[in-house]
Design a protein around this motif. Structure first.
Motif, PDB file in Angstrom:
ATOM      1  N   LEU A  49       0.825  -1.207   0.000  1.00 35.27           N
ATOM      2  CA  LEU A  49       0.000   0.000   0.000  1.00 35.27           C
ATOM      3  C   LEU A  49       0.859   1.258   0.000  1.00 35.27           C
ATOM      4  O   LEU A  49       0.497   2.256  -0.632  1.00 35.27           O
ATOM      5  N   ALA A  50       2.010   1.215   0.670  1.00 31.86           N
ATOM      6  CA  ALA A  50       2.866   2.399   0.738  1.00 31.86           C
ATOM      7  C   ALA A  50       3.322   2.831  -0.652  1.00 31.86           C
ATOM      8  O   ALA A  50       3.273   4.021  -0.989  1.00 31.86           O
ATOM      9  N   SER A  51       3.745   1.886  -1.492  1.00 34.11           N
ATOM     10  CA  SER A  51       4.199   2.260  -2.833  1.00 34.11           C
ATOM     11  C   SER A  51       3.027   2.706  -3.696  1.00 34.11           C
ATOM     12  O   SER A  51       3.176   3.609  -4.534  1.00 34.11           O
ATOM     13  N   ILE A  52       1.861   2.104  -3.497  1.00 30.00           N
ATOM     14  CA  ILE A  52       0.670   2.540  -4.232  1.00 30.00           C
ATOM     15  C   ILE A  52       0.329   3.980  -3.871  1.00 30.00           C
ATOM     16  O   ILE A  52       0.049   4.807  -4.743  1.00 30.00           O
ATOM     17  N   LEU A  53       0.376   4.295  -2.579  1.00 31.22           N
ATOM     18  CA  LEU A  53       0.070   5.656  -2.137  1.00 31.22           C
ATOM     19  C   LEU A  53       1.115   6.649  -2.634  1.00 31.22           C
ATOM     20  O   LEU A  53       0.784   7.793  -2.964  1.00 31.22           O
ATOM     21  N   ASP A  54       2.381   6.232  -2.709  1.00 33.20           N
ATOM     22  CA  ASP A  54       3.417   7.106  -3.266  1.00 33.20           C
ATOM     23  C   ASP A  54       3.126   7.431  -4.731  1.00 33.20           C
ATOM     24  O   ASP A  54       3.250   8.584  -5.162  1.00 33.20           O
ATOM     25  N   THR A  55       2.728   6.433  -5.490  1.00 32.22           N
ATOM     26  CA  THR A  55       2.406   6.636  -6.907  1.00 32.22           C
ATOM     27  C   THR A  55       1.213   7.576  -7.051  1.00 32.22           C
ATOM     28  O   THR A  55       1.238   8.496  -7.886  1.00 32.22           O
ATOM     29  N   ILE A  56       0.180   7.357  -6.247  1.00 32.04           N
ATOM     30  CA  ILE A  56      -0.995   8.230  -6.308  1.00 32.04           C
ATOM     31  C   ILE A  56      -0.621   9.651  -5.893  1.00 32.04           C
ATOM     32  O   ILE A  56      -1.078  10.627  -6.496  1.00 32.04           O
ATOM     33  N   SER A  57       0.234   9.778  -4.888  1.00 32.31           N
ATOM     34  CA  SER A  57       0.685  11.100  -4.435  1.00 32.31           C
ATOM     35  C   SER A  57       1.411  11.842  -5.554  1.00 32.31           C
ATOM     36  O   SER A  57       1.186  13.036  -5.767  1.00 32.31           O
ATOM     37  N   GLU A  58       2.283  11.143  -6.275  1.00 28.24           N
ATOM     38  CA  GLU A  58       2.987  11.766  -7.393  1.00 28.24           C
ATOM     39  C   GLU A  58       2.011  12.185  -8.485  1.00 28.24           C
ATOM     40  O   GLU A  58       2.145  13.260  -9.071  1.00 28.24           O
ATOM     41  N   THR A  59       1.027  11.336  -8.756  1.00 22.67           N
ATOM     42  CA  THR A  59       0.024  11.650  -9.777  1.00 22.67           C
ATOM     43  C   THR A  59      -0.775  12.890  -9.390  1.00 22.67           C
ATOM     44  O   THR A  59      -1.000  13.786 -10.212  1.00 22.67           O
ATOM     45  N   ILE A  60      -1.178  12.953  -8.132  1.00 24.76           N
ATOM     46  CA  ILE A  60      -1.968  14.105  -7.664  1.00 24.76           C
ATOM     47  C   ILE A  60      -1.123  15.374  -7.690  1.00 24.76           C
ATOM     48  O   ILE A  60      -1.600  16.440  -8.100  1.00 24.76           O
TER      49      ILE A  60
END
Length: 190
Positions: A101-112
């Motif tokens: 989940l941490a890497s998924i949230l990092d990817t979403i954070s970069e996208t946002i």
């Protein structure tokens, strides 16, 4: 009503601007060994409103016996953010399927963060067009006001005759059409 709409837009904008930081904090907390709910409790304590308050409501709902999925869905309905909807979907899928989940949230954070940067860039590039719309709308009104102050008799035929009133009505309609066209041109959805 317009004031309420303005406050809602400002709150949503502030929420979206805080979302990237929140996701980074959650991802870092998960890497440090915190559970998802412990990370949310940290966010509720550390972040300012509106993010801190909304996350606190999620924590309170879960503590009162509601499921995390339901609490996140309730938060999504309250904030009505497409960016946060992406986060909720990712968290719910991860809880069902598993994964990092941490890497998924990092990817979403970069996208946002990229989407926020793009919105700001679009706003900067369309600033001249938005200013033009304001000028198109305000110059005739300001000019009529100045003329009525300096020479009150000059505009009397426009106000006192039927033909003059028709011209004024036509000018107002054309002004509104011009403003709407300019707004449509500069309204770019990133």
């Amino acid at each position: 009503m317009a004031l309420l709409g303005l406050r809602i837009r400002r709150r949503r904008k502030k929420f979206t601007n805080q979302l990237g930081d929140m996701l980074t904090m959650v991802a870092n907390a998960l890497r440090a060994g915190f559970s998802f709910m412990q990370a949310f409790e940290l966010i509720a304590r550390e972040m300012d409103a509106p993010m801190g308050r909304e996350v606190q409501l999620v924590v309170n709902e879960v503590n009162l016996g509601n499921t995390l999925e339901s609490a996140l869905d309730n938060m999504q309905r309250r904030v009505a953010s497409p960016d946060f909807e992406l986060v909720v979907t990712a968290v719910l899928i991860q809880r069902q399927v598993g994964g990092d989940l941490a890497s998924i949230l990092d990817t979403i954070s970069e996208t946002i963060a990229e989407r926020v940067r793009m919105r700001r860039e679009v706003m900067a590039l369309t600033a001249q067009g938005r200013a033009s719309a304001m000028v198109v709308g305000l110059v005739p009104v300001a000019l009529a006001g100045a003329m009525s102050i300096f020479n009150p008799n000059y505009l009397k035929p426009l106000i006192e005759t039927d033909m003059g009133r028709m011209f004024v009505l036509g000018a107002i309609i054309l002004e509104l059409i011009g403003i709407l066209i300019i707004r449509r041109i500069v309204d770019i959805k990133p």
